[in-house]
Design a protein around this motif. Structure first.
Motif, PDB file in Angstrom:
ATOM      1  N   GLU A 196     -65.383  23.500  38.214  1.00  0.00           N
ATOM      2  CA  GLU A 196     -66.400  22.916  37.325  1.00  0.00           C
ATOM      3  C   GLU A 196     -65.853  22.633  35.934  1.00  0.00           C
ATOM      4  OE1 GLU A 196     -71.003  23.842  35.861  1.00  0.00           O
ATOM      5  OE2 GLU A 196     -69.913  25.273  37.124  1.00  0.00           O
ATOM      6  N   ARG A 197     -64.995  23.516  35.415  1.00  0.00           N
ATOM      7  CA  ARG A 197     -64.512  23.307  34.044  1.00  0.00           C
ATOM      8  C   ARG A 197     -63.652  22.057  33.948  1.00  0.00           C
ATOM      9  NH1 ARG A 197     -60.145  26.054  30.805  1.00  0.00           N
ATOM     10  NH2 ARG A 197     -60.649  25.600  28.632  1.00  0.00           N
ATOM     11  N   ASN A 219     -69.189  13.500  21.650  1.00  0.00           N
ATOM     12  CA  ASN A 219     -68.694  14.359  22.725  1.00  0.00           C
ATOM     13  C   ASN A 219     -67.633  15.337  22.247  1.00  0.00           C
ATOM     14  OD1 ASN A 219     -70.388  12.945  24.428  1.00  0.00           O
ATOM     15  ND2 ASN A 219     -68.876  12.798  26.054  1.00  0.00           N
ATOM     16  N   THR A 222     -65.224  18.514  40.896  1.00  0.00           N
ATOM     17  CA  THR A 222     -65.662  19.918  40.844  1.00  0.00           C
ATOM     18  C   THR A 222     -65.223  20.659  42.101  1.00  0.00           C
ATOM     19  OG1 THR A 222     -67.564  19.381  39.454  1.00  0.00           O
ATOM     20  CG2 THR A 222     -67.652  21.458  40.657  1.00  0.00           C
ATOM     21  N   ASP A 265     -71.692  10.563  38.857  1.00  0.00           N
ATOM     22  CA  ASP A 265     -72.064  11.934  39.208  1.00  0.00           C
ATOM     23  C   ASP A 265     -71.370  12.374  40.496  1.00  0.00           C
ATOM     24  OD1 ASP A 265     -73.676  11.949  36.996  1.00  0.00           O
ATOM     25  OD2 ASP A 265     -75.555  11.681  38.105  1.00  0.00           O
ATOM     26  N   ASP A 322     -65.986  19.142  33.955  1.00  0.00           N
ATOM     27  CA  ASP A 322     -66.713  19.032  32.689  1.00  0.00           C
ATOM     28  C   ASP A 322     -65.836  18.444  31.587  1.00  0.00           C
ATOM     29  OD1 ASP A 322     -69.010  20.056  33.810  1.00  0.00           O
ATOM     30  OD2 ASP A 322     -68.753  22.074  33.000  1.00  0.00           O
ATOM     31  N   LEU A 377     -67.682  13.066  39.802  1.00  0.00           N
ATOM     32  CA  LEU A 377     -67.512  14.362  39.137  1.00  0.00           C
ATOM     33  C   LEU A 377     -67.735  15.517  40.112  1.00  0.00           C
ATOM     34  CD1 LEU A 377     -69.228  13.528  35.737  1.00  0.00           C
ATOM     35  CD2 LEU A 377     -66.802  14.054  36.083  1.00  0.00           C
ATOM     36  N   SER A 378     -68.635  15.339  41.068  1.00  0.00           N
ATOM     37  CA  SER A 378     -68.848  16.371  42.082  1.00  0.00           C
ATOM     38  C   SER A 378     -67.592  16.552  42.935  1.00  0.00           C
ATOM     39  CB  SER A 378     -70.029  15.997  42.977  1.00  0.00           C
ATOM     40  OG  SER A 378     -71.245  16.039  42.259  1.00  0.00           O
ATOM     41  N   ASP A 404     -67.193  19.816  22.081  1.00  0.00           N
ATOM     42  CA  ASP A 404     -66.290  20.384  23.083  1.00  0.00           C
ATOM     43  C   ASP A 404     -64.868  20.450  22.533  1.00  0.00           C
ATOM     44  OD1 ASP A 404     -64.760  21.086  25.293  1.00  0.00           O
ATOM     45  OD2 ASP A 404     -66.059  20.015  26.684  1.00  0.00           O
ATOM     46  N   ALA A 460     -65.543  14.777  32.240  1.00  0.00           N
ATOM     47  CA  ALA A 460     -66.798  14.114  31.876  1.00  0.00           C
ATOM     48  C   ALA A 460     -66.892  13.917  30.368  1.00  0.00           C
ATOM     49  CB  ALA A 460     -67.986  14.933  32.374  1.00  0.00           C
ATOM     50  N   ALA A 461     -66.434  14.906  29.602  1.00  0.00           N
ATOM     51  CA  ALA A 461     -66.537  14.829  28.147  1.00  0.00           C
ATOM     52  C   ALA A 461     -65.666  13.722  27.555  1.00  0.00           C
ATOM     53  CB  ALA A 461     -66.152  16.170  27.525  1.00  0.00           C
ATOM     54  N   ASP A 507     -56.529  24.410  33.527  1.00  0.00           N
ATOM     55  CA  ASP A 507     -57.701  23.527  33.550  1.00  0.00           C
ATOM     56  C   ASP A 507     -57.522  22.361  32.590  1.00  0.00           C
ATOM     57  OD1 ASP A 507     -59.046  25.070  35.403  1.00  0.00           O
ATOM     58  OD2 ASP A 507     -60.297  26.103  33.929  1.00  0.00           O
TER      59      ASP A 507
END
Length: 236
Positions: A125-126, A156, A120, A113, A129, A116-117, A160, A132-133, A85
């Motif tokens: 999802e990880r 951020n 995903t 958004d 994420d 990012l979808s 994380d 995104a961070a 990941d």
């Protein structure tokens, strides 16, 4: 120049591979590294997507993909991270920031958004994420852009720890490799120089998931980056 054998590429410094063998050499080095990791199919898919999205992008005098390849290789080789990941997110860390519209395609909702979808759906999802961070926010015209950027990094990455790993590889690659930036070097040195104390703090935090000798290696890389920033700014 044709690429050397796998054994030579496996021990050659990353910027030396870039200089001598270019993107093709870095790609071969990454394929050697990910062959030893779990989930090679997904990592190969991340490499294919990064190649497609950034196919026309440049960083100074080299293809932008060379930077992404070095970021991912460094995470595996020097940071000793084998989590697919994190490696996939390293390859795609600029995908939303630079190519959100391509990723979003016809999905409804805000472009970022939707992008990012897409990530995903394709990588989990990880991975999305983590990307995104490390994705810079849209600039607020009422604020100083560099101050906003520094605040984003500090906030951020504070929350994380695995995103720190990606940004540390990204930042040290940009810092040590700033000579690749060409005419943009003074502007980038002025942008990056105030950030090295932030990264020094982040790499030494107890929850940063890196071995002690890896942390020391990164601190040495930050020292080298600072030397280069200072030399460039002194002559600007």
């Amino acid at each position: 120049m044709s690429n050397p054998g796998a054994g030579v590429l496996a021990v050659m410094p990353l910027h030396t591979i870039s200089e001598v063998y270019g993107e093709a050499g870095l790609r071969e080095r990454l394929l050697l590294e990910i062959a030893e990791l779990p989930d090679t199919t997904r990592l190969a898919a991340a490499l294919d997507l990064a190649t497609d999205l950034h196919r026309d992008d440049r960083y100074g005098r080299e293809p932008y993909l060379s930077h992404l390849l070095r970021v991912a290789i460094r995470i595996i080789t020097y940071y000793e991270v084998t989590d697919p990941d994190v490696v996939a997110a390293g390859l795609l860390h600029d995908s939303v920031e630079d190519h959100a519209s391509e990723l979003a395609a016809d999905r409804p909702g805000p472009t970022i958004d939707a992008a990012l979808s897409t990530l995903t759906d394709r990588f989990g999802e990880r991975v999305a994420d983590l990307i995104a961070a490390v994705t810079n926010p849209q600039p607020d015209p009422s604020r100083d852009r560099q101050a906003q950027y520094r605040e984003h990094i500090a906030t951020n990455l504070d929350r994380d720890p695995w995103a720190r790993v990606i940004k540390l590889s990204d930042f040290t690659d940009n810092g040590v490799g700033i000579l690749y930036a060409g005419p943009a070097m003074p502007k980038l040195a002025a942008k990056y120089r105030p950030l090295t104390p932030v990264y020094r703090d982040l790499v030494t935090r107890p929850d940063t998931p890196l071995a002690e000798h890896v942390r020391q290696h990164i601190l040495e890389q930050l020292d080298r980056a600072d030397e280069r920033f200072d030399a460039i700014l002194a002559h600007d």
